[in-house]
Design a protein around this motif. Sequence first.
Motif, PDB file in Angstrom:
ATOM      1  N   GLY A   1       0.788  -1.229   0.000  1.00  0.00           N
ATOM      2  CA  GLY A   1       0.000   0.000   0.000  1.00  0.00           C
ATOM      3  C   GLY A   1       0.817   1.275   0.000  1.00  0.00           C
ATOM      4  O   GLY A   1       0.280   2.372  -0.091  1.00  0.00           O
ATOM      5  N   GLY A   2       2.142   1.125   0.135  1.00  0.00           N
ATOM      6  CA  GLY A   2       2.997   2.301   0.106  1.00  0.00           C
ATOM      7  C   GLY A   2       3.307   2.864   1.481  1.00  0.00           C
ATOM      8  O   GLY A   2       3.990   3.874   1.596  1.00  0.00           O
ATOM      9  N   TYR A   3       2.796   2.221   2.519  1.00  0.00           N
ATOM     10  CA  TYR A   3       3.019   2.669   3.895  1.00  0.00           C
ATOM     11  C   TYR A   3       3.499   1.491   4.725  1.00  0.00           C
ATOM     12  O   TYR A   3       3.075   0.348   4.498  1.00  0.00           O
ATOM     13  CB  TYR A   3       1.734   3.258   4.492  1.00  0.00           C
ATOM     14  N   PRO A   4       4.363   1.751   5.718  1.00  0.00           N
ATOM     15  CA  PRO A   4       4.833   0.644   6.560  1.00  0.00           C
ATOM     16  C   PRO A   4       3.695   0.047   7.385  1.00  0.00           C
ATOM     17  O   PRO A   4       2.754   0.739   7.769  1.00  0.00           O
ATOM     18  CB  PRO A   4       5.885   1.302   7.460  1.00  0.00           C
ATOM     19  N   ASN A   5       3.803  -1.242   7.632  1.00  0.00           N
ATOM     20  CA  ASN A   5       2.830  -1.975   8.465  1.00  0.00           C
ATOM     21  C   ASN A   5       1.406  -1.880   7.928  1.00  0.00           C
ATOM     22  O   ASN A   5       0.443  -1.928   8.692  1.00  0.00           O
ATOM     23  CB  ASN A   5       2.878  -1.500   9.916  1.00  0.00           C
ATOM     24  N   ASN A   6       1.258  -1.716   6.625  1.00  0.00           N
ATOM     25  CA  ASN A   6      -0.061  -1.601   5.989  1.00  0.00           C
ATOM     26  C   ASN A   6      -0.928  -0.515   6.610  1.00  0.00           C
ATOM     27  O   ASN A   6      -2.157  -0.629   6.654  1.00  0.00           O
ATOM     28  CB  ASN A   6      -0.802  -2.935   5.991  1.00  0.00           C
ATOM     29  N   ALA A   7      -0.301   0.532   7.123  1.00  0.00           N
ATOM     30  CA  ALA A   7      -1.050   1.692   7.611  1.00  0.00           C
ATOM     31  C   ALA A   7      -1.608   2.429   6.403  1.00  0.00           C
ATOM     32  O   ALA A   7      -1.248   2.161   5.264  1.00  0.00           O
ATOM     33  CB  ALA A   7      -0.123   2.602   8.419  1.00  0.00           C
ATOM     34  N   PHE A   8      -2.499   3.351   6.640  1.00  0.00           N
ATOM     35  CA  PHE A   8      -3.030   4.167   5.557  1.00  0.00           C
ATOM     36  C   PHE A   8      -3.140   5.607   6.032  1.00  0.00           C
ATOM     37  O   PHE A   8      -3.243   5.867   7.228  1.00  0.00           O
ATOM     38  CB  PHE A   8      -4.379   3.639   5.047  1.00  0.00           C
ATOM     39  N   PRO A   9      -3.110   6.557   5.086  1.00  0.00           N
ATOM     40  CA  PRO A   9      -3.150   7.970   5.482  1.00  0.00           C
ATOM     41  C   PRO A   9      -4.522   8.333   6.026  1.00  0.00           C
ATOM     42  O   PRO A   9      -5.544   7.879   5.526  1.00  0.00           O
ATOM     43  CB  PRO A   9      -2.858   8.707   4.176  1.00  0.00           C
ATOM     44  N   THR A  10      -4.523   9.199   7.042  1.00  0.00           N
ATOM     45  CA  THR A  10      -5.795   9.575   7.655  1.00  0.00           C
ATOM     46  C   THR A  10      -6.054  11.078   7.640  1.00  0.00           C
ATOM     47  O   THR A  10      -7.130  11.499   8.038  1.00  0.00           O
ATOM     48  CB  THR A  10      -5.868   9.075   9.110  1.00  0.00           C
ATOM     49  N   ASP A  11      -5.095  11.876   7.218  1.00  0.00           N
ATOM     50  CA  ASP A  11      -5.366  13.310   7.107  1.00  0.00           C
ATOM     51  C   ASP A  11      -5.042  13.781   5.690  1.00  0.00           C
ATOM     52  O   ASP A  11      -4.358  13.102   4.930  1.00  0.00           O
ATOM     53  CB  ASP A  11      -4.628  14.127   8.174  1.00  0.00           C
ATOM     54  N   PHE A  12      -5.558  14.955   5.362  1.00  0.00           N
ATOM     55  CA  PHE A  12      -5.446  15.440   3.992  1.00  0.00           C
ATOM     56  C   PHE A  12      -4.008  15.633   3.543  1.00  0.00           C
ATOM     57  O   PHE A  12      -3.666  15.343   2.402  1.00  0.00           O
ATOM     58  CB  PHE A  12      -6.219  16.752   3.813  1.00  0.00           C
ATOM     59  N   THR A  13      -3.160  16.106   4.441  1.00  0.00           N
ATOM     60  CA  THR A  13      -1.763  16.322   4.074  1.00  0.00           C
ATOM     61  C   THR A  13      -1.110  15.009   3.664  1.00  0.00           C
ATOM     62  O   THR A  13      -0.465  14.928   2.609  1.00  0.00           O
ATOM     63  CB  THR A  13      -0.990  16.956   5.257  1.00  0.00           C
ATOM     64  N   ASP A  14      -1.304  13.980   4.474  1.00  0.00           N
ATOM     65  CA  ASP A  14      -0.730  12.674   4.149  1.00  0.00           C
ATOM     66  C   ASP A  14      -1.329  12.091   2.862  1.00  0.00           C
ATOM     67  O   ASP A  14      -0.624  11.460   2.078  1.00  0.00           O
ATOM     68  CB  ASP A  14      -0.936  11.689   5.298  1.00  0.00           C
ATOM     69  N   ILE A  15      -2.617  12.305   2.668  1.00  0.00           N
ATOM     70  CA  ILE A  15      -3.262  11.800   1.455  1.00  0.00           C
ATOM     71  C   ILE A  15      -2.682  12.493   0.231  1.00  0.00           C
ATOM     72  O   ILE A  15      -2.322  11.835  -0.752  1.00  0.00           O
ATOM     73  CB  ILE A  15      -4.795  11.966   1.526  1.00  0.00           C
ATOM     74  N   TRP A  16      -2.565  13.824   0.257  1.00  0.00           N
ATOM     75  CA  TRP A  16      -2.054  14.551  -0.917  1.00  0.00           C
ATOM     76  C   TRP A  16      -0.602  14.193  -1.201  1.00  0.00           C
ATOM     77  O   TRP A  16      -0.213  14.011  -2.352  1.00  0.00           O
ATOM     78  CB  TRP A  16      -2.219  16.048  -0.750  1.00  0.00           C
TER      79      TRP A  16
END
Length: 126
Positions: free
Chosen positions: A48-63
Motif C-alpha cells: 500500500g505504500g506505507y509501513p505496516n499496511n497503515a493508511f493515510p488519515t489526514d489530507f496532508t498525508d493523502i495529498w
Amino acid sequence: MANNSNKQTNEEMADVQLIIGKILRLGVMISATVMLIGLLLLIVKGNGGYPNNAFPTDFTDIWIGIVQLRPYAIMMLGIFLLILTPVLRVVVSIYSFHQEGDHLYVVITTIVLIILGISFVFGIFR
C-alpha cells in the motif's frame, strides 16, 4: 399566463433533477475509477505504500501520498470523492430550491449542509 409560468417552473425542476442524477452518477463513476487506479497500483507494487499496511488519515498525508503514487492514498482519495458526491447534491438542491422560490426548503437544506460541514470538520479533528 400562470399556467405558462407553472409549466416553465416544472421544466426547470425536471432539468435540475436530471442534473442532480448526473452529478450522483458521475461522482460514483469518478470515485470508483480512482479506487480502481489505487487497486491496480496496489497489485502492481505489492504493498500500500506505507509501513505496516497503515493508511493515510489526514489530507496532508493523502495529498503527499497521491503525489508519490501510493496506492492507499489514491484509494483514500476515491473514498473522499465518494463522500463529496452527496454533499454536492445538497448544494445543487439549495440552488434548485432558491430558483423555485421555496425559501423554507432553502433554509432546511442549508441547515443540512451546515450539519454536514460541521460533522466533516469534527471528523478531521477527532
